[in-house]
Design an enzyme around this catalytic site. Structure first.
Site, mmCIF file in Angstrom:
data_model
loop_
_atom_site.group_PDB
_atom_site.id
_atom_site.type_symbol
_atom_site.label_atom_id
_atom_site.label_comp_id
_atom_site.label_asym_id
_atom_site.label_seq_id
_atom_site.Cartn_x
_atom_site.Cartn_y
_atom_site.Cartn_z
ATOM 1 N N LYS A 197 -6.482 -67.890 30.505
ATOM 2 C CA LYS A 197 -6.986 -67.793 31.478
ATOM 3 C C LYS A 197 -8.070 -68.911 31.142
ATOM 4 C CE LYS A 197 -5.138 -65.337 34.903
ATOM 5 N NZ LYS A 197 -3.660 -66.530 35.271
ATOM 6 N N LYS A 207 -7.241 -71.049 47.445
ATOM 7 C CA LYS A 207 -7.640 -70.639 48.348
ATOM 8 C C LYS A 207 -9.223 -71.054 48.284
ATOM 9 C CE LYS A 207 -4.849 -66.260 47.707
ATOM 10 N NZ LYS A 207 -5.135 -65.175 46.604
ATOM 11 N N THR A 229 -2.733 -69.613 42.663
ATOM 12 C CA THR A 229 -3.097 -69.581 43.852
ATOM 13 C C THR A 229 -4.923 -69.198 43.623
ATOM 14 O OG1 THR A 229 -2.465 -67.622 43.748
ATOM 15 C CG2 THR A 229 -0.732 -68.464 44.103
ATOM 16 N N LYS A 243 -10.031 -63.485 38.398
ATOM 17 C CA LYS A 243 -8.653 -63.917 38.098
ATOM 18 C C LYS A 243 -8.581 -62.757 37.422
ATOM 19 C CE LYS A 243 -8.925 -67.927 37.680
ATOM 20 N NZ LYS A 243 -7.865 -68.893 38.074
ATOM 21 N N ARG A 244 -6.897 -62.321 37.431
ATOM 22 C CA ARG A 244 -6.650 -61.585 35.801
ATOM 23 C C ARG A 244 -7.529 -61.996 34.901
ATOM 24 N NH1 ARG A 244 -3.505 -57.053 37.486
ATOM 25 N NH2 ARG A 244 -3.883 -56.299 34.638
ATOM 26 N N HIS A 299 7.865 -67.338 37.211
ATOM 27 C CA HIS A 299 6.329 -66.575 37.693
ATOM 28 C C HIS A 299 5.707 -67.497 35.778
ATOM 29 C CE1 HIS A 299 6.306 -66.148 41.480
ATOM 30 N NE2 HIS A 299 7.269 -65.547 41.233
HETATM 31 C C1 26W Z 1 4.617 -57.175 32.152
HETATM 32 C C2 26W Z 1 5.526 -57.492 33.295
HETATM 33 C C3 26W Z 1 4.977 -58.740 33.642
HETATM 34 C C4 26W Z 1 5.375 -59.983 33.710
HETATM 35 C C5 26W Z 1 4.967 -61.001 33.895
HETATM 36 C C6 26W Z 1 4.672 -58.349 34.978
HETATM 37 C C7 26W Z 1 3.932 -59.280 35.847
HETATM 38 C C8 26W Z 1 4.370 -60.955 35.397
HETATM 39 C C9 26W Z 1 3.881 -61.224 36.960
HETATM 40 C C10 26W Z 1 4.462 -62.930 36.395
HETATM 41 C C11 26W Z 1 2.296 -62.409 36.273
HETATM 42 C C12 26W Z 1 2.379 -63.057 37.082
HETATM 43 O O1 26W Z 1 1.244 -62.375 38.618
HETATM 44 N N1 26W Z 1 2.053 -64.527 37.544
HETATM 45 C C13 26W Z 1 1.499 -65.542 38.172
HETATM 46 O O2 26W Z 1 2.447 -65.642 39.361
HETATM 47 C C14 26W Z 1 1.307 -66.770 40.043
HETATM 48 C C15 26W Z 1 2.517 -67.154 41.616
HETATM 49 O O3 26W Z 1 3.683 -67.731 41.105
HETATM 50 C C16 26W Z 1 1.327 -67.892 39.584
HETATM 51 O O4 26W Z 1 0.044 -69.053 40.717
HETATM 52 C C17 26W Z 1 0.395 -67.442 38.373
HETATM 53 O O5 26W Z 1 -0.266 -69.304 37.665
HETATM 54 C C18 26W Z 1 1.182 -66.310 37.061
HETATM 55 O O6 26W Z 1 0.476 -66.799 36.325
#
Ligand code: 26W
Length: 821
Positions: free
Chosen positions: A568, A674, A670, A562-563, A371
């Site tokens: 971003k 929406k 995502t 968003k975060r 992701h």
């Molecule tokens: C710190 C550990 C960690 C690392 C990465 C925690 C969480 C993450 C995720 C991969 C971050 C995340 O939410 N990524 C998002 O995933 C969405 C679903 O696929 C995408 O639409 C977003 O672009 C992406 O940033």
């Protein structure tokens, strides 16, 4: 009052066995409400609980039947393993999917309260950070609605995503005790509890048949207690399960220490066990390598796999030859990738399969979704932590690595550098386990989440793996569920769509295409505008209440939620607000189209720059809103505590959706989908799924700007932000205002880190490079918004073109090409 009233029972304490699934919804509601208090004394929270329990009861028969059917192994079963499930509220969604809305409204009449008010009392299940967690929740809805046998496996965090407060413009984190009033949806199922081992040491022994085996001994054991939540499909009879694990001390946790008189040590070790599932880690990019996080990952992975294997053994015995045909495990990023060595351990050490058979099962059941491309988000764990906490797992990882490196050596003969580069173990002063490499090596499928993202994975981050195993790699562009993100959250638009097209769109979002034929229809245009306006009025109330800012629903609503992260580029948006503010103050208002700008999102608590961006947004908002001349044309609010429920109010009311990340950085996005579904137009870069949205809707209905991913890469190394600033008088003015301390008169220099970042040649996000192109795209937005009729047509086109971004489409791809379910 019904004869089944059980006066002695409190509504919130009912268990599965109390439930009488044959009751009508209103019958159960009456029963749950008659808890000895009498009708005058109930709280609204009790009413919510009683309704939720009644709805849950309606699912019980089908829930049992779904399980019975699935345990016959006639179709493949999918285990979706995720550290995050950002479910939000469940009531509204359940009522929609089970078609119980009218009945609930009727049942609530005697209490003189609307359904919407009751729905708003539910605490969000915020068991996730952002995109990845919410994707898991959308996938669960699609799987159930498409009659796919899926169990979501996750953690029942006591504290979910922190609640965000804004004090003096700064983010303050507050614990999210979402379970404080109880959770009416969950059912505790002790018969599915399992034991997860930690620490200890490994021991080799020879069994009675003379075979060499390994056991993991002297472990500190933790109970994984199973809690199930129902996941109802849309108007079918399937109720899938989300099984969440809670950590508890084993009953005899304290025996040894008690006997030695070490009472306090004993109790402390009990707390240690219970800490595992206490809190969700609130980071969504940089991994901070905390031991407890690895413990959570192993706890989830081990408990879930033991559960699957127990189920298999119960129904099929210990012959595992058919296992790989019956199961597939989808790993939601690398977070649960420790499931790979854990499956090997269980098969080899517990069920005594040979390594090769176990490896064949593992590599034909594990599938990995990536992701993120950001290198700082790729998980690496110090070998030392593994040695202590998971000694047997580390041995298995070493064995996997040794065998796999033989393949690498074979593919690149004599290339020692390649071995080091591709090894699962990263050597160095502090050796690490590279979890993404482990996941790729053991998975039969590796997928990205949008076209560009997958392309960048195979040509960059994972290039060598792609050279070795091209057949493993595939793309599955993300999607969002149209049940929650259109049918439920936008009832006005839903009604309009259904009146025009019938209700088939809810199950097949491609039906919305038919809107294109009627996009010119004047009555449709008028109604479309009425719906948007009414939704904006609703949002206006929320903004007034939460931010103390009065939005004007006749102005354009320009939204970025968003975060908060540098990539971003909320900063680009804020710079544009400053630019508009400056224009208006200069009296250049002729071309200005009045707009209300909304930014919302949480920053990881340790991410100083993101927190500073929140402060900047709040300070700029204060200046904008307190100048009466400016606020005729521009209003700006930062929404505290952005979450799933807030988005349900925000996306139906948005005119312009901001998707402005530096190209090549947002894996998919995502939220963008929406907004599009709900008829917002997008201003965006060629990043993530924006590219595919643009393809669907056409350039004439999308405001494109900025460098593309290749241009960003080529500019790196000789990027000169000051040249971009000098070349744009607008950006120069914005920088002058920032540097003069105009937005922080009483707090000198606080925004210096932001100013430095913009002007730094090593700014990875290249904010200055894209400013001018962004500003010009915003001018086009303003011109387009003036022609309200044409804007509305563009809005209709966006909704009409959103069919491809239903998570049903995404899940059909996973089902047919990965799971073969
Ligand atoms: C710190 C550990 C960690 C690392 C990465 C925690 C969480 C993450 C995720 C991969 C971050 C995340 O939410 N990524 C998002 O995933 C969405 C679903 O696929 C995408 O639409 C977003 O672009 C992406 O940033």
């Amino acid at each position: 009052m019904s004869a089944k009233v059980n006066k002695g029972k409190r509504a919130t304490k009912a268990t599965l066995s109390d439930c009488e699934p044959c009751d009508s919804l209103s019958g159960s509601l009456t029963r749950y409400m008659s808890n000895g208090l009498g009708n005058e004394e109930y709280s609204e929270q009790q009413l919510f609980h009683a309704l939720a329990l009644s709805v849950r009861d309606q699912m019980l028969n089908n829930w049992r039947q779904t399980r019975t059917k699935d345990s016959q192994y006639q179709t493949k079963h999918v285990a979706y393993l995720s550290l995050e499930f950002l479910m939000g509220r469940a009531l509204g969604n359940a009522l929609l999917n089970l078609q119980l809305e009218d009945e609930s409204r009727a049942a609530l009449q005697q209490y003189a309260i609307d359904l919407e008010e009751i729905e708003s009392l539910e605490h969000d299940a915020g068991l996730g950070n952002g995109g990845l967690g919410r994707l898991a929740a959308c996938f669960l809805d699609s799987c159930a609605s498409m009659d796919i046998s899926v169990t979501g496996y996750g953690i029942r965090y006591e504290y979910g995503m922190f609640a965000q407060k804004i004090v003096d413009g700064y983010q303050i984190e507050r614990p999210d005790r979402w379970l404080r009033d109880g959770n009416p949806w969950e059912v505790r199922v002790p018969k599915h509890n399992v034991i997860v081992p930690f620490f200890g040491r490994t021991q080799v022994y020879i069994d009675k048949d003379g075979r060499r085996n390994t056991s993991w001994v002297d472990t500190q054991d933790v109970v994984a207690a199973a809690y199930d939540m129902p996941v109802p499909g849309y108007r079918n009879d399937r109720i899938n399960t989300l099984r969440l694990w809670k950590s508890e001390a084993t009953d005899d946790f304290d025996l040894k220490e008690f006997n030695q008189g070490d009472y306090t040590e004993a109790v402390a070790s009990k707390n240690l066990a219970e800490q595992i599932t206490m809190v969700l880690y609130p980071n969504d990019t940089s991994e901070n390598g905390k031991e407890l996080r690895l413990r959570q990952q192993y706890f989830l992975s081990s408990a879930s796999l033991q559960d699957l294997l127990n189920n298999w053994v119960m129904h099929q015995g210990t012959d595992f030859s058919g296992f790989a045909k019956a199961y597939v495990m989808q790993l939601n990023d690398t977070h649960p990738s420790i499931a790979i060595p854990e499956l090997m351990r269980l098969l080899v050490d517990k069920y005594f399969l040979g390594w090769d058979q176990a490896w064949s099962i593992t590599t034909s059941t594990m599938a990995y979704t990536n992701h993120t491309l950001l290198p700082e988000a790729l998980e690496r764990w110090p070998v030392r932590i593994f040695e202590q906490m998971l000694p047997r797992i580390l041995e298995i990882i070493y064995e996997i690595n040794a065998r796999y490196l033989d393949d690498v050596a074979h593919h690149w003969p004599g290339d020692g550098k390649m071995l080091a580069k591709m090894s699962i173990i990263e050597e160095g002063e502090v050796p690490h386990v590279r979890m993404a490499y482990l996941a790729i090596v053991a998975s039969f499928s590796v997928n990205g989440v949008a076209g560009l993202h997958t392309q960048l994975l195979t040509s960059g981050l994972f290039k060598h793996f792609y050279d070795l195993w091209p057949e493993k790699f595939n793309n599955r562009t993300n999607g969002v569920t149209p049940r929650r993100w259109l049918a439920h959250c936008n009832p006005r638009l839903s009604a309009l769509l259904t009146a025009r097209l019938g209700d088939g769109w809810v199950k097949n979002l491609h039906h919305l295409q038919k809107l294109k034929d009627v996009a010119e229809d004047v009555t449709l245009l008028t109604k479309w505008q009425e719906v948007k306006l009414a939704n904006k009025v609703d949002l206006t109330h929320m903004i007034a209440k939460e931010c103390g800012v009065q939005f004007d629903p006749t102005m354009m609503f320009d939204v970025q939620v968003k975060r908060i992260h540098e990539y971003k580029r909320q900063l680009l948006n804020i710079l544009h607000v400053i630019h508009l503010y400056h224009q208006i103050q200069q009296g250049n208002t002729d071309d200005i189209v009045p707009r209300c700008v909304l930014i919302g999102g949480k920053a990881a608590p340790g991410y100083a720059m993101a927190k500073l961006l929140i402060k900047l947004a709040n300070n700029v908002a204060h200046m904008v809103n307190s100048d009466p001349l400016v606020s005729r044309y521009l209003r700006f609010a930062f929404l505290p505590n952005y979450n799933v429920s807030a988005m349900e109010k925000i996306c139906p009311a948005t005119d312009l959706s901001e998707q402005i990340s530096t190209a090549g950085k947002e894996a998919s996005g995502t939220g963008n989908m929406k907004f599009m579904m709900n008829g917002a137009l997008t201003i965006g870069t060629l990043d993530g799924a924006n590219i595919e949205m643009l393809e669907e809707v056409g350039e004439e209905n999308f405001f494109l700007f900025g460098l593309n991913a290749n241009e960003v890469t080529s500019l790196r190394g000789h990027y000169d932000p000051n040249r971009f600033i000098a070349a744009s008088s607008d950006l120069s003015h914005v920088m002058e205002l920032l540097e003069s301390g105009h937005f922080n008169l009483l707090e000198p220099e606080i925004f210096d880190p932001i100013i430095h970042a913009i002007k730094s040649p090593s700014d990875p996000w290249m904010t200055a490079a894209d400013f001018e192109s962004y500003r010009l795209a915003q001018v086009k937005v303003a011109i387009a918004y003036r022609d309200r009729e044409n804007w509305t047509k563009m809005s209709i086109y966006n909704t009409a073109s959103s069919g491809r971004f239903s998570s049903d489409v995404t899940i059909a791809g996973y089902r047919d090409d990965i799971w073969r379910a």
